[in-house]
Design a protein around this motif. Sequence first.
Motif, PDB file in Angstrom:
ATOM      1  N   ARG A 117      -5.002   0.982  -4.773  1.00 49.46           N
ATOM      2  CA  ARG A 117      -4.839   0.957  -3.313  1.00 49.46           C
ATOM      3  C   ARG A 117      -6.067   0.365  -2.638  1.00 49.46           C
ATOM      4  O   ARG A 117      -5.952  -0.493  -1.751  1.00 49.46           O
TER       5      ARG A 117
ATOM      6  N   ILE B  60       2.133   1.887  -3.483  1.00 47.60           N
ATOM      7  CA  ILE B  60       1.111   2.482  -4.356  1.00 47.60           C
ATOM      8  C   ILE B  60       0.949   3.967  -4.033  1.00 47.60           C
ATOM      9  O   ILE B  60       0.914   4.816  -4.938  1.00 47.60           O
ATOM     10  N   GLU B  61       0.864   4.293  -2.743  1.00 50.02           N
ATOM     11  CA  GLU B  61       0.683   5.692  -2.361  1.00 50.02           C
ATOM     12  C   GLU B  61       1.893   6.539  -2.775  1.00 50.02           C
ATOM     13  O   GLU B  61       1.752   7.718  -3.121  1.00 50.02           O
TER      14      GLU B  61
ATOM     15  N   HIS C 287       4.698   9.690   2.075  1.00 48.77           N
ATOM     16  CA  HIS C 287       4.987   8.954   0.829  1.00 48.77           C
ATOM     17  C   HIS C 287       5.801   9.767  -0.164  1.00 48.77           C
ATOM     18  O   HIS C 287       5.745   9.523  -1.374  1.00 48.77           O
TER      19      HIS C 287
ATOM     20  N   VAL D 132       0.837  -1.198   0.000  1.00 48.74           N
ATOM     21  CA  VAL D 132       0.000   0.000   0.000  1.00 48.74           C
ATOM     22  C   VAL D 132       0.877   1.255   0.000  1.00 48.74           C
ATOM     23  O   VAL D 132       0.592   2.239  -0.703  1.00 48.74           O
ATOM     24  N   GLU D 133       1.946   1.235   0.788  1.00 42.52           N
ATOM     25  CA  GLU D 133       2.854   2.380   0.803  1.00 42.52           C
ATOM     26  C   GLU D 133       3.460   2.603  -0.578  1.00 42.52           C
ATOM     27  O   GLU D 133       3.626   3.747  -1.025  1.00 42.52           O
TER      28      GLU D 133
END
Length: 894
Positions: free
Chosen positions: A350, A72-73, A104, A69-70
Amino acid sequence: MAIWEFTAGNSRLRVVSGEVVLGQRVKLVLRRFAILILLCGGIPAIPQKLANAQFPPAPGTGPGLPETVEAIERGRVTTRILYVTAHPDDESSAVLTYLARGLHADVALLSLTRGEGGQNDLGPEQAPQLGLIRTQELQAATRGYGVKLYFTRAKDFGFSKTPEETEKVWGEQVLDDMVRVIRNFRPNVVINGWGGVHGGHGHHQAAGLLTPKAVQLAADPSFQLHGPASEKKDLLPWGERKPVVVLDLDRSEKPQGYLLPLDETSSLNGKTWREIGLDAFANHRSQGIAVFLGSPFLRRPIALKREDGGELNPAMLAQPLGPLDEDYEEGNMGVDPLMRAVDSALAAGRDAALRLDWKAAASSLVEAGRKLNDVPKPNPVANTPEPLLSLARSTERKREKVENALALVAGLRLDATADRSEIVPGETFTVRVESRHREGISGDFKKPALRLPPEWSVAKEEPESGNVIRFTVQTTPKPPRIGDGPAVAILPEPPPLMTASQEAVMGGYSFTVVSPVTSVRSTSTRVDRMTPLVVPPYTLAVEPKQALENLTKPRKPFDVLLRVHSYATEPGQVHLGLVVPKGWKGSAPVALKFNGTGDRYARLTVTPPQKLAAGRYKITAYAERTADRSRGLKAERFTLSLEPLPTLPTELWSEPAQCVVHAFGVQVPQNLRVGYVTAEGEPIPDALRRLGVQADMLDAKELAFGDLSRFRAIVVGVRAYELRPELPGANQRLLDYVSNGGTLVVQYNRDFIWDKQEPAPYPALISPPLPPAKEGAAPTPRPLPRITDEDSPVKFLKPNDPLLNTPNKMAQEDFKGWVQERGLYFWTQFDPKYTPLLAMNDPGEPELNGGLVYAHYGKGTYIYTGLAFFRQLPDGVPGAYRLFVNLLSASRAK
């Protein structure tokens, strides 16, 4: 002059072409056998899936949901932030973690030095060896912070009191490297970690002064970098692009500026950004960081403020996707339709990942990649203007982030494992490559390929299963050229020798996954993964590495013990010998046969001449191989030592296979026996043994119950009261030993421990007295008492004192040739019962007399010294040996 315009959607990119001149090439020579190890991986000797469990990834670096997720962000944020500091462990772990893993942003840390001038709480390594350890520690920490890492070639020469001295030692090269990093990383924001600091360590002050200067030079077309012409297109100044904003950190008790929310809890990780950062900061083990993790200083609020005094808009720390090129675009700075589509696709990816719907997440990221393919590309011409290059760089950065996130979502990775850790030129080896992806993820996954040094080739490919290929690699007798130059020097370690890659096509979008080829070394108690490295077929280990010829005694032959290691897998024979100085004699070479890899041993003898001048002499060991035309082997002499560092055995240290002989005169009492309380794997006990002194190491049992009266002197090692937890409880036994007639020599300890415990028999403090406080003013910092100038003049306060005359008469000559510093953590306040023997000062400062102080206590002698014997004795400084023997001889013979 030409004007180019590109239009995409509602965005317009206007380019004015001009001429840019770059600098000349300068060559940086690196070690051919630079050994830098990566710690992650698997074992080829056991099933691969089981092997991977041996290497859990560092927090924040694995393939799990939070990391995915990180990633993607991170693709949705365009801000790039460079944080500049002086040494490993100077950085604010909380700030870096929040910026990289909370906001991010694309964050990099630039440490101007590798910390080789510091201390080592873990073992005996100093200077470049310590720099290698601290590089690895900082790299491990930055993995947890989620940031990139760069260095310059600035030397950490120990504590400096002024920025002027620091800049003089560092020279212009440090600015060249800083500009290189800035032009390479191209930050929007630079955080000056030591901005506004005008006291304390000179390295810190210099870093704060050089950072804004480097930012200005990076944008200046007239500033030419040294380096190869091939780097020009990637290291251009940016001219009229948006200026870089320089920020300072405020870590005071009441910081001013934008307060960072460092104590907010990460919704993905369940810890605050500060806690996540401190977990990673704990990797600085050689600096004893663990004892400071609870310090209030590390829990303080931290603020950012602009160096130019302007107002800081926090939004600049995490700019979202907007124009095609966030650095250069003129006019409309709104959201381009292409970037809006990319952001929407990433947001959908996400959300799908959080639902664990990996198929939908992959489809969304594929869509983001497709949209990036629609960004106009400049034609590859020789004089492409910088704004067009900037657009290409901007698009490529976005594409790398999307593809990194896509690989995590798809679970696509390559495990590439070589069958050996050390590769001998001319031999063959194999690399096993296994490709994996999540179940339910569809695509065309091409056959993996290897990228090898140009001189090497793939001799054979053997499929082992549907997703595993074993490559046989043929090397050449000539070692491959290891990349060097400034571009490599700024990296934490050289690029991997080999990589495996696989092209994947998902939904019509093509991208490539690249993984370094690693190897695994395992024993019954540990498993380590590392990058394979090129080694000579034979290396040598020499014992002793140092010897001492006492010119007050007759010359005698001495043995040099050699261990020869064969990395070659084929049988071979070498002749082992010594190259000795003129007038010396060495025993005849001996032949050693090898059936393949393994060790062989030999004892050779060296005889120095009876008439030997004082000085430093080198004896070089060699293993000589004769030519073998049938195997294509030429005659070659090998003189390299390649040994694991005691503190970090996954790191191999390369140096000439030599015994260095220090020849000087020193009077040593007969049958001198010393007890030693060490805490850091100090080299001083071995130095004493080279003198013929019996040095016995004292453990907790000996300190509590042993017969201490058998020692003429006991030495308490560097920082022992801090690092040996049993020592405070045994201190009274040591004082009783002195009272009964013994000599206790206590080397430096840090002020916060010493002043708290006060272990000396009479009052003595390291911290200087507090200056008178001025009403309304902040407390004046107290500089720690140390002499950083190794050539500082030394005044004999008591020239006739026995400690300066027995058994060796000390003279000014004995303080020549000292290295790095005179000493540190001198006493500044002590009882009149103590006698100071020496006074010295750094230029422009008052004299300090607490570097060598003693008192009679009962029947014996108590001595405290902050003189840096731990640096001088290993370097063979004659005067330091003579003075240290005098200290050991203070009390009556036992």
